[in-house]
Design a protein around this motif. Structure first.
Motif, mmCIF file in Angstrom:
data_model
loop_
_atom_site.group_PDB
_atom_site.id
_atom_site.type_symbol
_atom_site.label_atom_id
_atom_site.label_comp_id
_atom_site.label_asym_id
_atom_site.label_seq_id
_atom_site.Cartn_x
_atom_site.Cartn_y
_atom_site.Cartn_z
ATOM 1 N N VAL A 33 0.839 -1.206 0.000
ATOM 2 C CA VAL A 33 0.000 0.000 0.000
ATOM 3 C C VAL A 33 0.873 1.255 0.000
ATOM 4 O O VAL A 33 0.579 2.233 -0.683
ATOM 5 C CB VAL A 33 -0.945 0.007 1.223
ATOM 6 N N LEU A 34 1.957 1.202 0.781
ATOM 7 C CA LEU A 34 2.892 2.334 0.857
ATOM 8 C C LEU A 34 4.304 1.826 0.673
ATOM 9 O O LEU A 34 4.649 0.759 1.161
ATOM 10 C CB LEU A 34 2.847 2.984 2.239
ATOM 11 N N ILE A 35 5.144 2.616 0.017
ATOM 12 C CA ILE A 35 6.540 2.237 -0.159
ATOM 13 C C ILE A 35 7.437 3.293 0.488
ATOM 14 O O ILE A 35 7.263 4.498 0.240
ATOM 15 C CB ILE A 35 6.874 2.059 -1.649
ATOM 16 N N LYS A 52 0.998 -4.759 7.740
ATOM 17 C CA LYS A 52 2.328 -4.804 8.368
ATOM 18 C C LYS A 52 3.101 -3.538 8.008
ATOM 19 O O LYS A 52 3.192 -3.168 6.832
ATOM 20 C CB LYS A 52 3.063 -6.038 7.826
ATOM 21 N N ILE A 53 3.647 -2.861 9.039
ATOM 22 C CA ILE A 53 4.471 -1.669 8.827
ATOM 23 C C ILE A 53 5.926 -2.090 9.043
ATOM 24 O O ILE A 53 6.278 -2.590 10.117
ATOM 25 C CB ILE A 53 4.111 -0.559 9.847
ATOM 26 N N SER A 54 6.763 -1.916 8.015
ATOM 27 C CA SER A 54 8.143 -2.394 8.161
ATOM 28 C C SER A 54 9.115 -1.515 7.391
ATOM 29 O O SER A 54 8.718 -0.709 6.539
ATOM 30 C CB SER A 54 8.246 -3.831 7.639
ATOM 31 N N LEU A 65 7.958 -2.861 12.312
ATOM 32 C CA LEU A 65 7.722 -1.832 13.326
ATOM 33 C C LEU A 65 6.405 -2.070 14.045
ATOM 34 O O LEU A 65 6.274 -1.819 15.234
ATOM 35 C CB LEU A 65 7.709 -0.448 12.673
ATOM 36 N N SER A 66 5.412 -2.553 13.294
ATOM 37 C CA SER A 66 4.105 -2.760 13.914
ATOM 38 C C SER A 66 3.210 -3.569 12.985
ATOM 39 O O SER A 66 3.433 -3.584 11.767
ATOM 40 C CB SER A 66 3.467 -1.399 14.183
ATOM 41 N N ILE A 67 2.222 -4.239 13.569
ATOM 42 C CA ILE A 67 1.188 -4.871 12.757
ATOM 43 C C ILE A 67 -0.127 -4.215 13.161
ATOM 44 O O ILE A 67 -0.531 -4.269 14.322
ATOM 45 C CB ILE A 67 1.180 -6.395 12.955
ATOM 46 N N PHE A 73 -4.927 3.513 12.000
ATOM 47 C CA PHE A 73 -4.654 4.338 10.812
ATOM 48 C C PHE A 73 -3.161 4.296 10.503
ATOM 49 O O PHE A 73 -2.347 3.952 11.361
ATOM 50 C CB PHE A 73 -5.100 5.791 11.055
ATOM 51 N N PHE A 74 -2.807 4.643 9.278
ATOM 52 C CA PHE A 74 -1.388 4.799 8.904
ATOM 53 C C PHE A 74 -1.294 5.763 7.722
ATOM 54 O O PHE A 74 -2.292 6.079 7.086
ATOM 55 C CB PHE A 74 -0.724 3.449 8.587
ATOM 56 N N GLY A 75 -0.054 6.226 7.477
ATOM 57 C CA GLY A 75 0.154 7.171 6.378
ATOM 58 C C GLY A 75 -0.015 8.616 6.816
ATOM 59 O O GLY A 75 0.047 9.534 5.990
ATOM 60 N N GLU A 76 -0.222 8.833 8.138
ATOM 61 C CA GLU A 76 -0.454 10.193 8.628
ATOM 62 C C GLU A 76 0.845 10.994 8.725
ATOM 63 O O GLU A 76 0.827 12.222 8.684
ATOM 64 C CB GLU A 76 -1.157 10.149 9.996
ATOM 65 N N MET A 77 1.994 10.302 8.861
ATOM 66 C CA MET A 77 3.242 11.030 9.133
ATOM 67 C C MET A 77 3.627 11.937 7.968
ATOM 68 O O MET A 77 3.951 13.109 8.150
ATOM 69 C CB MET A 77 4.359 10.038 9.480
ATOM 70 N N SER A 78 3.587 11.394 6.748
ATOM 71 C CA SER A 78 3.943 12.204 5.571
ATOM 72 C C SER A 78 2.994 13.374 5.401
ATOM 73 O O SER A 78 3.386 14.464 4.962
ATOM 74 C CB SER A 78 3.887 11.349 4.308
ATOM 75 N N ILE A 79 1.729 13.141 5.748
ATOM 76 C CA ILE A 79 0.749 14.222 5.635
ATOM 77 C C ILE A 79 1.086 15.333 6.614
ATOM 78 O O ILE A 79 0.999 16.515 6.294
ATOM 79 C CB ILE A 79 -0.664 13.670 5.925
ATOM 80 N N THR A 84 8.887 12.171 2.958
ATOM 81 C CA THR A 84 8.525 10.929 2.261
ATOM 82 C C THR A 84 8.045 9.881 3.269
ATOM 83 O O THR A 84 8.223 10.042 4.477
ATOM 84 C CB THR A 84 9.734 10.370 1.484
ATOM 85 N N ARG A 85 7.468 8.796 2.765
ATOM 86 C CA ARG A 85 6.932 7.729 3.624
ATOM 87 C C ARG A 85 8.037 7.150 4.497
ATOM 88 O O ARG A 85 9.122 6.812 3.998
ATOM 89 C CB ARG A 85 6.340 6.609 2.764
ATOM 90 N N SER A 86 7.743 7.009 5.797
ATOM 91 C CA SER A 86 8.761 6.559 6.744
ATOM 92 C C SER A 86 8.919 5.050 6.756
ATOM 93 O O SER A 86 9.861 4.526 7.347
ATOM 94 C CB SER A 86 8.380 7.036 8.142
ATOM 95 N N ALA A 87 8.002 4.318 6.136
ATOM 96 C CA ALA A 87 8.049 2.852 6.203
ATOM 97 C C ALA A 87 7.211 2.271 5.071
ATOM 98 O O ALA A 87 6.493 2.994 4.377
ATOM 99 C CB ALA A 87 7.497 2.391 7.556
HETATM 100 P P1 CMP Z 1 4.001 7.587 6.660
HETATM 101 O O1 CMP Z 1 5.393 7.950 7.018
HETATM 102 O O2 CMP Z 1 3.194 8.565 5.893
HETATM 103 O O3 CMP Z 1 4.021 6.199 5.868
HETATM 104 C C1 CMP Z 1 4.423 5.029 6.587
HETATM 105 C C2 CMP Z 1 3.518 4.885 7.790
HETATM 106 O O4 CMP Z 1 3.845 3.818 8.665
HETATM 107 C C3 CMP Z 1 3.659 6.117 8.699
HETATM 108 O O5 CMP Z 1 3.181 7.241 8.020
HETATM 109 C C4 CMP Z 1 2.915 5.650 9.913
HETATM 110 O O6 CMP Z 1 1.522 5.735 9.734
HETATM 111 C C5 CMP Z 1 3.303 4.168 9.944
HETATM 112 N N1 CMP Z 1 4.367 3.939 10.953
HETATM 113 C C6 CMP Z 1 5.664 4.319 10.881
HETATM 114 N N2 CMP Z 1 6.328 3.949 12.002
HETATM 115 C C7 CMP Z 1 5.416 3.310 12.789
HETATM 116 C C8 CMP Z 1 5.483 2.681 14.070
HETATM 117 N N3 CMP Z 1 6.616 2.614 14.765
HETATM 118 N N4 CMP Z 1 4.335 2.138 14.570
HETATM 119 C C9 CMP Z 1 3.182 2.175 13.871
HETATM 120 N N5 CMP Z 1 3.077 2.749 12.658
HETATM 121 C C10 CMP Z 1 4.161 3.310 12.122
#
Ligand code: CMP
Length: 220
Positions: A33-35, A52-54, A65-67, A73-79, A84-87
């Motif tokens: 879903v995210l790269i 899975k977030i890795s 990093l987390s399941i 929710f996820f993907g909020e950090m870049s917003i 760029t996407r952290s994971a």
């Molecule tokens: P974003 O950086 O936009 O894209 C990757 C997403 O993975 C990130 O937002 C978070 O939503 C999620 N993510 C990154 N690190 C962690 C973590 N340690 N635990 C849970 N979710 C995470």
């Protein structure tokens, strides 16, 4: 939407307004879903399924990093920070997601401060987990690393029953190894030892922590 923690305490009008800003989409199992490192402007909420977030380490090893499960929710950090996407985010089973575009999410945060508070609470929870993970990766021996990984999973998805905590579906050993920062062989050895010491019982893919309080006291 009522059942999603991010939107808890909102009234029906607010929920209807928010619902109009989201799109529902189904992803098959094993869909990326995210790269990591890509630019992105969408955030996601899990309606059903698991994600899975890795990250991939410099040596090419996957670090989980987390399941995340339904309601997360996820993907909020870049917003939020414009980076760029952290994971990476990969579906572990067929998964239904809600997609929210950056402008809409920022508008929701602006119009409904309770959503911003709920978001910050969850980010604080994730930071606490990361702190635990750093402590466990840097300080503990193999048994401690595996035990604190099991505790993290139990706290996220365990079912409490009279002092015991049941993890209904333990991740595969290689995934546990990647979460704990150790090898698959160590996972298998340590879970066996934890069983012999009377801390846990394994039944198929289910793992039961027999005395949760004692387990936590001894391993965190
Ligand atoms: P974003 O950086 O936009 O894209 C990757 C997403 O993975 C990130 O937002 C978070 O939503 C999620 N993510 C990154 N690190 C962690 C973590 N340690 N635990 C849970 N979710 C995470």
């Amino acid at each position: 939407l009522k059942t999603i923690p991010l939107f808890s305490e909102l009234d029906d009008d607010a929920l209807n307004d928010i619902a109009r800003m989201m799109v529902r989409q189904t992803y098959k199992k094993d869909n990326m879903v995210l790269i990591e490192e890509e630019v992105g402007s969408t955030m996601f909420i899990i309606l059903s399924g698991r994600v899975k977030i890795s990250r991939i380490s410099d040596e090419g090893r996957e670090v989980i990093l987390s399941i995340l499960v339904d309601g997360d929710f996820f993907g909020e950090m870049s917003i939020l920070d414009g980076q760029t996407r952290s994971a990476n985010a990969v579906t572990l089973e067929d998964t239904e997601l809600l997609l929210i575009h950056r402008e809409n999410f920022l508008r929701i945060l602006h119009d409904y401060p309770q959503v911003a508070i709920n978001l910050l609470k969850e980010l604080a929870h994730r930071l606490r987990r990361s702190d635990e993970q750093i402590k466990s990766l840097s300080l503990q021996n193999a048994m401690g690393k595996v035990a604190s990984t099991l505790l993290r999973i139990a706290d996220d998805s365990g079912i409490i029953k009279q002092g015991q905590v049941e993890i209904p579906q333990l991740p595969p050993q290689q995934d546990l190894a990647n979460m704990a920062g150790t090898s698959r062989e160590t996972i298998s050895r340590v879970i066996k030892s934890l069983g012999q010491l009377g801390y846990v019982k394994k039944e198929g893919s289910k793992l039961i922590i027999l005395d949760y309080d004692k387990f936590r006291e001894d391993f965190s």
